[in-house]
Design a protein around this motif. Sequence first.
Motif, mmCIF file in Angstrom:
data_model
loop_
_atom_site.group_PDB
_atom_site.id
_atom_site.type_symbol
_atom_site.label_atom_id
_atom_site.label_comp_id
_atom_site.label_asym_id
_atom_site.label_seq_id
_atom_site.Cartn_x
_atom_site.Cartn_y
_atom_site.Cartn_z
ATOM 1 N N MET A 49 30.869 46.158 47.211
ATOM 2 C CA MET A 49 30.916 45.067 48.187
ATOM 3 C C MET A 49 29.946 43.956 47.799
ATOM 4 S SD MET A 49 31.588 46.776 51.873
ATOM 5 C CE MET A 49 31.104 48.480 51.743
ATOM 6 N N GLY A 50 28.817 44.323 47.222
ATOM 7 C CA GLY A 50 27.893 43.318 46.702
ATOM 8 C C GLY A 50 28.508 42.548 45.537
ATOM 9 N N ASN A 51 29.258 43.239 44.669
ATOM 10 C CA ASN A 51 29.975 42.564 43.587
ATOM 11 C C ASN A 51 30.990 41.578 44.139
ATOM 12 O OD1 ASN A 51 29.980 45.620 41.736
ATOM 13 N ND2 ASN A 51 28.685 43.863 41.363
ATOM 14 N N PHE A 52 31.652 41.935 45.238
ATOM 15 C CA PHE A 52 32.620 41.043 45.873
ATOM 16 C C PHE A 52 31.930 39.778 46.396
ATOM 17 C CE2 PHE A 52 34.919 39.711 49.743
ATOM 18 C CZ PHE A 52 36.116 39.344 49.153
ATOM 19 N N MET A 53 30.791 39.949 47.045
ATOM 20 C CA MET A 53 30.078 38.794 47.608
ATOM 21 C C MET A 53 29.500 37.893 46.523
ATOM 22 S SD MET A 53 28.128 40.417 50.825
ATOM 23 C CE MET A 53 28.888 41.775 51.677
ATOM 24 N N ASN A 54 29.193 38.453 45.366
ATOM 25 C CA ASN A 54 28.642 37.661 44.266
ATOM 26 C C ASN A 54 29.710 37.164 43.299
ATOM 27 O OD1 ASN A 54 25.946 37.827 45.051
ATOM 28 N ND2 ASN A 54 25.696 39.807 44.054
ATOM 29 N N SER A 55 30.969 37.379 43.597
ATOM 30 C CA SER A 55 32.101 36.962 42.749
ATOM 31 C C SER A 55 32.028 37.588 41.358
ATOM 32 C CB SER A 55 32.165 35.440 42.639
ATOM 33 O OG SER A 55 32.315 34.859 43.899
ATOM 34 N N GLU A 56 31.667 38.844 41.294
ATOM 35 C CA GLU A 56 31.609 39.561 40.028
ATOM 36 C C GLU A 56 32.805 40.500 39.927
ATOM 37 O OE1 GLU A 56 26.743 39.801 40.087
ATOM 38 O OE2 GLU A 56 27.917 41.581 40.518
ATOM 39 N N ILE A 57 33.199 40.855 38.714
ATOM 40 C CA ILE A 57 34.299 41.773 38.436
ATOM 41 C C ILE A 57 35.580 41.305 39.128
ATOM 42 C CG2 ILE A 57 34.935 44.207 38.226
ATOM 43 C CD1 ILE A 57 32.124 44.952 39.003
ATOM 44 N N VAL A 58 36.008 40.106 38.841
ATOM 45 C CA VAL A 58 37.210 39.563 39.480
ATOM 46 C C VAL A 58 38.457 40.183 38.861
ATOM 47 C CG1 VAL A 58 36.115 37.417 40.122
ATOM 48 C CG2 VAL A 58 37.244 37.577 37.937
ATOM 49 N N GLY A 59 39.526 40.256 39.652
ATOM 50 C CA GLY A 59 40.771 40.857 39.198
ATOM 51 C C GLY A 59 41.700 39.837 38.566
ATOM 52 N N LEU A 60 42.916 40.261 38.337
ATOM 53 C CA LEU A 60 43.937 39.406 37.741
ATOM 54 C C LEU A 60 44.447 38.386 38.761
ATOM 55 C CD1 LEU A 60 45.980 42.141 35.863
ATOM 56 C CD2 LEU A 60 44.350 40.522 34.891
ATOM 57 N N PRO A 61 44.905 37.232 38.303
ATOM 58 C CA PRO A 61 45.485 36.260 39.239
ATOM 59 C C PRO A 61 46.720 36.829 39.936
ATOM 60 C CG PRO A 61 45.021 35.219 37.131
ATOM 61 C CD PRO A 61 44.806 36.691 36.947
ATOM 62 N N THR A 62 46.902 36.433 41.190
ATOM 63 C CA THR A 62 48.020 36.933 41.978
ATOM 64 C C THR A 62 48.541 35.841 42.901
ATOM 65 O OG1 THR A 62 48.740 38.650 43.497
ATOM 66 C CG2 THR A 62 46.533 37.818 43.822
ATOM 67 N N GLN A 63 49.765 36.019 43.347
ATOM 68 C CA GLN A 63 50.353 35.130 44.344
ATOM 69 C C GLN A 63 50.501 35.848 45.685
ATOM 70 O OE1 GLN A 63 50.824 31.910 43.840
ATOM 71 N NE2 GLN A 63 50.016 32.222 41.771
ATOM 72 N N ARG A 64 49.998 37.055 45.800
ATOM 73 C CA ARG A 64 50.100 37.836 47.031
ATOM 74 C C ARG A 64 49.223 37.237 48.125
ATOM 75 N NH1 ARG A 64 53.967 42.002 46.667
ATOM 76 N NH2 ARG A 64 54.153 42.437 44.469
ATOM 77 N N ALA A 65 49.508 37.626 49.360
ATOM 78 C CA ALA A 65 48.784 37.086 50.509
ATOM 79 C C ALA A 65 47.316 37.512 50.527
ATOM 80 C CB ALA A 65 49.468 37.525 51.801
ATOM 81 N N TRP A 66 46.990 38.653 49.931
ATOM 82 C CA TRP A 66 45.617 39.130 49.958
ATOM 83 C C TRP A 66 44.783 38.635 48.778
ATOM 84 C CZ3 TRP A 66 49.779 42.551 49.604
ATOM 85 C CH2 TRP A 66 50.008 43.091 48.362
ATOM 86 N N GLY A 67 45.318 37.709 48.003
ATOM 87 C CA GLY A 67 44.558 37.130 46.902
ATOM 88 C C GLY A 67 43.345 36.366 47.426
ATOM 89 N N VAL A 68 42.225 36.469 46.723
ATOM 90 C CA VAL A 68 40.973 35.827 47.122
ATOM 91 C C VAL A 68 40.604 34.805 46.058
ATOM 92 C CG1 VAL A 68 38.528 36.216 47.606
ATOM 93 C CG2 VAL A 68 40.218 37.911 48.297
ATOM 94 N N VAL A 69 40.191 33.612 46.496
ATOM 95 C CA VAL A 69 39.736 32.582 45.568
ATOM 96 C C VAL A 69 38.227 32.741 45.393
ATOM 97 C CG1 VAL A 69 39.497 30.113 45.163
ATOM 98 C CG2 VAL A 69 41.574 31.001 46.236
ATOM 99 N N PHE A 70 37.813 33.011 44.168
ATOM 100 C CA PHE A 70 36.391 33.122 43.845
ATOM 101 C C PHE A 70 35.950 31.770 43.285
ATOM 102 C CE2 PHE A 70 38.014 37.461 43.483
ATOM 103 C CZ PHE A 70 37.121 38.138 44.302
#
Length: 121
Positions: A49-70
């Motif tokens: 969760m800390g990695n998520f808040m710091n925009s680390e270890i980002v995933g592949l680009p997606t067009q799904r609704a749950w995609g997050v913009v870092f």
Amino acid sequence: MAKPVVPASGIIDKTLLNNAAGQCRAFSLLWLCDRIVRPAAIGGALIRMGNFMNSEIVGLPTQRAWGVVFDRVDTLPRHPVQLYEAAAFELIVPLHMGQLLSLSFILAGLFLLLPKAPAGT
């Protein structure tokens, strides 16, 4: 970009240290592992969760609704793989049934999943 933290090395160190301490107090390794798995899983989930808040270890680009913009990386919506892994860590906590019982299920699953050898070999 910062390197991701690997919590496994700390878990291994704690297991070895607790095993050494356990041998002095006559605890079994399985008893110690049963006590370590829950805090280790919660700690791993908090790290992700800390990695998520710091925009680390980002995933592949997606067009799904749950995609997050870092914003620190780019403007493409990406899979939040950190949250996926945090959820996987959290699944360990309630599903933990003890080392001996888990080991038998793991071995049974491997037996069912591995390909069978052809007859006559």
